[in-house]
Design a protein around this motif. Structure first.
Motif, PDB file in Angstrom:
ATOM      1  N   ASN A  34       0.806  -1.218   0.000  1.00  9.82           N
ATOM      2  CA  ASN A  34       0.000   0.000   0.000  1.00  9.82           C
ATOM      3  C   ASN A  34       0.838   1.266   0.000  1.00  9.82           C
ATOM      4  N   SER A  35       1.890   1.283   0.807  1.00  5.24           N
ATOM      5  CA  SER A  35       2.733   2.485   0.897  1.00  5.24           C
ATOM      6  C   SER A  35       3.480   2.730  -0.412  1.00  5.24           C
ATOM      7  N   ILE A  36       3.954   1.646  -1.065  1.00  3.94           N
ATOM      8  CA  ILE A  36       4.681   1.780  -2.327  1.00  3.94           C
ATOM      9  C   ILE A  36       3.742   2.274  -3.419  1.00  3.94           C
ATOM     10  N   ARG A  37       2.546   1.667  -3.477  1.00  3.40           N
ATOM     11  CA  ARG A  37       1.549   2.064  -4.473  1.00  3.40           C
ATOM     12  C   ARG A  37       1.155   3.533  -4.291  1.00  3.40           C
ATOM     13  N   SER A  38       0.900   3.928  -3.072  1.00  5.65           N
ATOM     14  CA  SER A  38       0.483   5.307  -2.803  1.00  5.65           C
ATOM     15  C   SER A  38       1.569   6.306  -3.171  1.00  5.65           C
ATOM     16  N   SER A  39       2.814   5.958  -2.882  1.00  8.95           N
ATOM     17  CA  SER A  39       3.929   6.855  -3.213  1.00  8.95           C
ATOM     18  C   SER A  39       4.089   7.003  -4.723  1.00  8.95           C
ATOM     19  N   PHE A  40       3.933   5.883  -5.440  1.00 14.05           N
ATOM     20  CA  PHE A  40       4.055   5.956  -6.897  1.00 14.05           C
ATOM     21  C   PHE A  40       2.935   6.806  -7.492  1.00 14.05           C
ATOM     22  N   ILE A  41       1.701   6.587  -7.038  1.00 12.90           N
ATOM     23  CA  ILE A  41       0.568   7.360  -7.552  1.00 12.90           C
ATOM     24  C   ILE A  41       0.756   8.844  -7.258  1.00 12.90           C
ATOM     25  N   LYS A  42       1.293   9.157  -6.098  1.00 11.47           N
ATOM     26  CA  LYS A  42       1.541  10.551  -5.731  1.00 11.47           C
ATOM     27  C   LYS A  42       2.572  11.187  -6.673  1.00 11.47           C
ATOM     28  N   LEU A  63       3.373  10.189  -9.769  1.00  8.77           N
ATOM     29  CA  LEU A  63       2.808  10.275 -11.111  1.00  8.77           C
ATOM     30  C   LEU A  63       1.817  11.435 -11.207  1.00  8.77           C
ATOM     31  N   SER A  64       0.981  11.600 -10.209  1.00  9.39           N
ATOM     32  CA  SER A  64      -0.009  12.673 -10.218  1.00  9.39           C
ATOM     33  C   SER A  64       0.671  14.038 -10.216  1.00  9.39           C
ATOM     34  N   PHE A  65       1.695  14.188  -9.398  1.00 10.78           N
ATOM     35  CA  PHE A  65       2.415  15.464  -9.335  1.00 10.78           C
ATOM     36  C   PHE A  65       3.079  15.772 -10.671  1.00 10.78           C
ATOM     37  N   PHE A  66       3.617  14.744 -11.312  1.00  8.34           N
ATOM     38  CA  PHE A  66       4.251  14.939 -12.626  1.00  8.34           C
ATOM     39  C   PHE A  66       3.220  15.353 -13.669  1.00  8.34           C
ATOM     40  N   LEU A  67       2.062  14.692 -13.681  1.00 10.67           N
ATOM     41  CA  LEU A  67       1.031  15.019 -14.669  1.00 10.67           C
ATOM     42  C   LEU A  67       0.459  16.409 -14.451  1.00 10.67           C
ATOM     43  N   ALA A  85      -3.092  -0.372 -15.516  1.00  8.14           N
ATOM     44  CA  ALA A  85      -2.635   0.155 -14.226  1.00  8.14           C
ATOM     45  C   ALA A  85      -3.334  -0.538 -13.064  1.00  8.14           C
ATOM     46  N   ARG A  86      -4.606  -0.892 -13.218  1.00  7.77           N
ATOM     47  CA  ARG A  86      -5.385  -1.611 -12.206  1.00  7.77           C
ATOM     48  C   ARG A  86      -5.504  -0.807 -10.900  1.00  7.77           C
ATOM     49  N   LEU A  87      -6.187   0.320 -10.996  1.00  5.44           N
ATOM     50  CA  LEU A  87      -6.395   1.186  -9.844  1.00  5.44           C
ATOM     51  C   LEU A  87      -7.837   1.125  -9.369  1.00  5.44           C
ATOM     52  N   THR A  88      -8.083   1.627  -8.161  1.00  9.12           N
ATOM     53  CA  THR A  88      -9.443   1.823  -7.710  1.00  9.12           C
ATOM     54  C   THR A  88     -10.019   3.028  -8.445  1.00  9.12           C
ATOM     55  N   VAL A  89     -11.326   3.214  -8.367  1.00 10.23           N
ATOM     56  CA  VAL A  89     -11.950   4.357  -9.037  1.00 10.23           C
ATOM     57  C   VAL A  89     -11.405   5.662  -8.470  1.00 10.23           C
ATOM     58  N   GLU A  90     -11.272   5.729  -7.175  1.00 14.14           N
ATOM     59  CA  GLU A  90     -10.772   6.956  -6.535  1.00 14.14           C
ATOM     60  C   GLU A  90      -9.336   7.252  -6.968  1.00 14.14           C
ATOM     61  N   GLN A  91      -8.475   6.236  -6.936  1.00  9.96           N
ATOM     62  CA  GLN A  91      -7.085   6.432  -7.348  1.00  9.96           C
ATOM     63  C   GLN A  91      -6.992   6.823  -8.819  1.00  9.96           C
ATOM     64  N   SER A 106      -5.273  15.060 -12.551  1.00  8.93           N
ATOM     65  CA  SER A 106      -4.027  15.830 -12.554  1.00  8.93           C
ATOM     66  C   SER A 106      -3.784  16.503 -13.900  1.00  8.93           C
ATOM     67  N   LEU A 107      -4.314  15.916 -14.980  1.00 11.73           N
ATOM     68  CA  LEU A 107      -4.109  16.468 -16.320  1.00 11.73           C
ATOM     69  C   LEU A 107      -4.786  17.827 -16.487  1.00 11.73           C
ATOM     70  N   SER A 108      -5.833  18.061 -15.735  1.00  9.47           N
ATOM     71  CA  SER A 108      -6.578  19.318 -15.861  1.00  9.47           C
ATOM     72  C   SER A 108      -6.305  20.267 -14.697  1.00  9.47           C
ATOM     73  N   TYR A 109      -5.233  20.034 -13.967  1.00 13.18           N
ATOM     74  CA  TYR A 109      -4.935  20.804 -12.757  1.00 13.18           C
ATOM     75  C   TYR A 109      -4.708  22.283 -13.051  1.00 13.18           C
ATOM     76  N   LEU A 110      -3.999  22.600 -14.122  1.00 10.99           N
ATOM     77  CA  LEU A 110      -3.634  23.987 -14.407  1.00 10.99           C
ATOM     78  C   LEU A 110      -4.707  24.756 -15.160  1.00 10.99           C
TER      79      LEU A 110
END
Length: 443
Positions: A143-151, A153-157, A172-178, A185-189
């Motif tokens: 869980n900690s590794i997955r969460s760190s990677f998603i964080k 990737l999201s920051f990069f996008l 990728a096989r994520l939950t709906v929320e993840q 993140s793509l529409s952040y700016l």
């Protein structure tokens, strides 16, 4: 330098010194990183060529999922490349092959954090990003590794979203929320995403009814310039089609829809929703890929006549069920799309029923069909009937690929008949068809 030495120098130089830049750049293009680094030490001109932007615009970084001395430097070389040439990068593909344990996923996550951080600071021209088949729902991803990677990737996008034109996160096989968090993140700016090609096939974990998620609908509403969208059928809903009609009708050309037996696919979608989208997105073509969804009643709920279907793929993956029959699908359902179908791919175990006649009639009814591939129990003469129809102008195939299943270990008789058919229609095959036909023992 005196005049005499100037005259002698060109004769002493190698012919490589006079090689035009365009030719030298082409040579460097075919070299690996190690050989490029060595070549850069030859002279100043070659060293300058090492930093040519054309050499570093495309990059595939592969990480092996199993510990090995050979692959030990993969993580370090990936970071070296990004730090040195990352600002030239326009197209990046990252592969992480079948991670073996949590130690390797942790190492990958740490490396990706550094790689994405460095790239986010130095690059402002990245157009496409592909990270496929991570399968983040596997146990090797703690869980900690997955969460760190998603964080990471999201920051990069969030930084690169305004530049990206293509994003592929297949498998990728994520939950709906993840999953929605990453896509948002793509529409952040700019509160909207200008990505034109999005691949989220198997992006969410199996068994999730994504189509009922309000969060997913809000996320997809941020995409405003989609040309190509690839996703699973468990994401399709009337709300999604309405979003696409409202925000992407002027650009949307292609939808690729995968329907897997383990994904929820019993939702009701109105034909008028598809009809409205097809009416506004006039260039839209939809490609369906079914895996082990073979029963006629299930297919009929999905393949509505209002859909502008371009291709259909039906695969049972060697599974055989005497309770289902392909005959009504071939005779009643698929001919509905005879005016738009261009590609048909079948792979099923029909040992309990003969379908040669139905398949032949289907091919003849689809006048735009140019690609036909089938793996099934067939009579060898089926191939000859198709070639005869092609010769008589009743169909216009450009690709014919057939694997004929048999219940015998030996296929000598079938092979002999296929050779005779090829000799008979050799002129037609060589001039018009991408042709591949074999007999295959199904034991």
């Amino acid at each position: 330098m005196d005049e005499e030495s100037q005259l002698i120098q060109p004769q002493d130089q190698s012919c490589w010194a006079a090689l035009p830049d365009v030719c030298l750049r082409h040579v460097f293009w075919w070299l690996g990183d190690r050989d490029r680094s060595r070549a850069a030490l030859v002279c100043r001109k070659w060293n300058q060529m090492m930093y040519s932007a054309d050499l570093w615009r495309y990059r595939t970084i592969t990480f092996s999922g199993r510990p090995s001395r050979v692959h030990a430097s993969e993580f370090e070389s990936a970071l070296w490349y990004v730090k040195k040439f990352g600002h030239y990068l326009e197209h990046l593909e990252i592969k992480f092959l079948n991670p073996y344990n949590a130690v390797l996923t942790k190492k990958f996550q740490v490396t990706m954090r550094g790689l994405l951080s460095c790239l986010g600071k130095s690059n402002n021209r990245l157009k496409s990003l592909s990270i496929q088949h991570l399968e983040l729902d596997r146990l090797v991803w703690r869980n900690s590794i997955r969460s760190s990677f998603i964080k990471s990737l999201s920051f990069f996008l969030k930084k690169m979203g305004k530049h990206l034109d293509y994003l592929n996160l297949k498998g990728a096989r994520l939950t709906v929320e993840q999953g929605c968090h990453v896509l948002n993140s793509l529409s952040y700016l700019r509160s909207k995403s200008m990505v034109s090609e999005l691949n989220i096939e198997d992006y969410f974990s199996h068994h999730l009814a994504v189509y009922s998620s309000l969060q997913f609908h809000k996320t997809m509403a941020t995409f405003r310039s989609l040309v190509s969208l690839t996703l699973n059928y468990n994401c399709i809903s009337d709300e999604l089609l309405e979003n696409l009609c409202e925000n992407n009708a002027g650009t949307l050309w292609t939808m690729n829809v995968k329907c897997h037996v383990h994904d929820p696919h019993s939702q009701v979608i109105w034909g008028m929703s598809w009809a409205k989208l097809a009416r506004h997105a006039t260039s839209l073509k939809v490609n369906f890929f079914f895996e082990r969804v073979m029963k006629h009643e299930r297919l009929a709920r999905i393949l509505l006549q209002e859909i502008p279907v371009r291709s259909i793929s039906l695969r049972s993956c060697y599974f055989s069920d005497p309770d289902w029959s392909m005959r009504p699908t071939l005779t009643d359902l698929l001919p509905t799309f005879r005016h738009t179908l261009q590609k048909l791919t079948f792979e099923f175990n029909n040992n309990h029923e003969s379908l040669d006649e139905e398949l032949h009639l289907l091919i003849l009814s689809c006048r735009k069909l140019f690609y036909f591939k089938i793996w099934a129990f067939l009579d060898v003469k089926f191939v000859e009937r198709i070639l005869k129809s092609q010769e008589e102008g009743q169909c216009a195939l450009r690709t014919l690929k057939v694997r004929i299943y048999t219940n015998r270990c030996e296929t000598n008789e079938e092979d002999r008949t296929l050779r005779e058919i090829y000799r008979k229609y050799r002129k037609l095959i060589d001039s018009e068809l991408n042709y591949f036909v074999i007999a295959y023992p199904m034991m």
